[in-house]
Design a protein around this motif. Structure first.
Motif, mmCIF file in Angstrom:
data_model
loop_
_atom_site.group_PDB
_atom_site.id
_atom_site.type_symbol
_atom_site.label_atom_id
_atom_site.label_comp_id
_atom_site.label_asym_id
_atom_site.label_seq_id
_atom_site.Cartn_x
_atom_site.Cartn_y
_atom_site.Cartn_z
ATOM 1 N N PRO A 161 0.860 -1.277 -0.103
ATOM 2 C CA PRO A 161 -0.099 0.183 -0.047
ATOM 3 C C PRO A 161 0.816 1.252 0.123
ATOM 4 O O PRO A 161 0.384 2.214 -0.775
ATOM 5 C CB PRO A 161 -0.672 -0.206 1.238
ATOM 6 C CG PRO A 161 -0.633 -1.405 1.768
ATOM 7 C CD PRO A 161 0.613 -2.007 1.167
ATOM 8 N N ARG A 162 2.069 1.183 0.836
ATOM 9 C CA ARG A 162 2.790 2.418 0.626
ATOM 10 C C ARG A 162 3.565 2.605 -0.272
ATOM 11 O O ARG A 162 3.993 3.840 -0.894
ATOM 12 C CB ARG A 162 3.729 2.532 2.124
ATOM 13 C CG ARG A 162 2.987 2.373 3.143
ATOM 14 C CD ARG A 162 4.041 2.564 4.588
ATOM 15 N NE ARG A 162 3.411 2.206 5.795
ATOM 16 C CZ ARG A 162 4.012 2.056 6.694
ATOM 17 N NH1 ARG A 162 5.172 2.359 7.027
ATOM 18 N NH2 ARG A 162 3.064 1.696 7.733
ATOM 19 N N ALA A 163 3.858 1.580 -1.442
ATOM 20 C CA ALA A 163 4.536 1.783 -2.561
ATOM 21 C C ALA A 163 3.718 2.821 -3.493
ATOM 22 O O ALA A 163 4.279 3.439 -4.506
ATOM 23 C CB ALA A 163 4.541 0.468 -3.326
ATOM 24 N N GLY A 164 2.373 2.769 -3.348
ATOM 25 C CA GLY A 164 1.507 3.703 -4.265
ATOM 26 C C GLY A 164 1.915 3.567 -5.879
ATOM 27 O O GLY A 164 1.815 2.494 -6.334
ATOM 28 N N GLU A 165 2.235 5.043 -6.330
ATOM 29 C CA GLU A 165 2.534 5.049 -7.892
ATOM 30 C C GLU A 165 4.212 4.647 -7.896
ATOM 31 O O GLU A 165 4.242 4.254 -9.031
ATOM 32 C CB GLU A 165 2.453 6.382 -8.089
ATOM 33 C CG GLU A 165 0.782 6.947 -8.065
ATOM 34 C CD GLU A 165 0.740 8.335 -8.406
ATOM 35 O OE1 GLU A 165 1.731 9.040 -8.747
ATOM 36 O OE2 GLU A 165 -0.405 8.912 -8.012
ATOM 37 N N HIS A 166 4.749 4.191 -7.047
ATOM 38 C CA HIS A 166 6.228 3.806 -7.010
ATOM 39 C C HIS A 166 6.269 2.431 -7.050
ATOM 40 O O HIS A 166 7.249 1.863 -6.459
ATOM 41 C CB HIS A 166 7.018 4.591 -5.989
ATOM 42 C CG HIS A 166 6.746 5.995 -5.758
ATOM 43 N ND1 HIS A 166 7.191 7.224 -6.900
ATOM 44 C CD2 HIS A 166 6.236 6.687 -5.116
ATOM 45 C CE1 HIS A 166 6.962 8.194 -6.652
ATOM 46 N NE2 HIS A 166 5.991 8.231 -5.489
#
Length: 197
Positions: A161-166
């Motif tokens: 979830p914290r990776a997001g768009e990366h």
């Protein structure tokens, strides 16, 4: 009364001790084999998270990066006891990747897998365990799994979830974590995509 007290307050400690004993026995059994690793990583996950493993993890790690992965639905030996399949997969792989979700924490088999993998981590003193969180899990939900909380305090982990768009950075960090220590040195366990708990 003593039994009731013990069960109520110490059941997680007793369960942990039981799994630790099992892992120790399996470790002793497998120490004599010293066969080369058949897989680059064993993927420990709950069946409810299988769609993410099949759609996201496999194409990246096996398809694009060329790693040899062991998955229970595909690579476990039919007719063999599940516990033996689990330990053979963990000790037959260079690393274990635990794909953690709330369902993972509720699963008895996933609990066995992470216990055996964490025992191997502490026994061999090698970087053999990679944690990926598929969802944000509050610390309170991890409280019965104090071994995992202890691991999280000492190690960095990946969070989908914290990776997001990366996501490309996420996959690159996972690739780096899968490398052997000889490839990049012992002190560069570079899972810095996320914050610590």
């Amino acid at each position: 009364m003593v039994v009731s007290f013990t069960y109520h307050f110490l059941r997680w400690h007793l369960a942990y001790g039981y799994y630790l004993l099992l892992a120790f026995l399996f470790d002793m059994k497998h120490k004599n084999k010293q066969a080369p690793n058949q897989y680059d990583a064993f993927i420990s996950y709950n069946t409810h998270d299988e769609p993410w493993v099949i759609r996201e993890l496999l194409p990246k790690l096996e398809g694009e990066q060329g790693w040899r992965l062991c998955l229970h639905h595909r690579d476990f030996e039919p007719g063999k006891p599940i516990v033996d399949n689990i330990t053979d997969a963990i000790y037959g792989s260079r690393k274990t990747i635990c794909v953690i979700s709330r369902r993972y924490l509720e699963s008895e088999w996933c609990s066995k897998e992470i216990q055996v993998a964490s025992f191997r981590l502490f026994d061999e003193q090698k970087d053999v365990l990679i944690l990926i969180f598929l969802e944000e899990i509050p610390n309170s939900h991890l409280s019965p799994y104090y071994r995992m909380r202890k691991l999280l305090k000492k190690r960095t982990y990946l969070s989908w979830p914290r990776a997001g768009e990366h996501t490309e950075l996420f996959w690159e960090k996972l690739r780096q974590a899968l490398k052997t220590e000889e490839d990049h040195g012992e002190d560069s366990f570079l899972l810095t995509v996320v914050d610590r708990w």
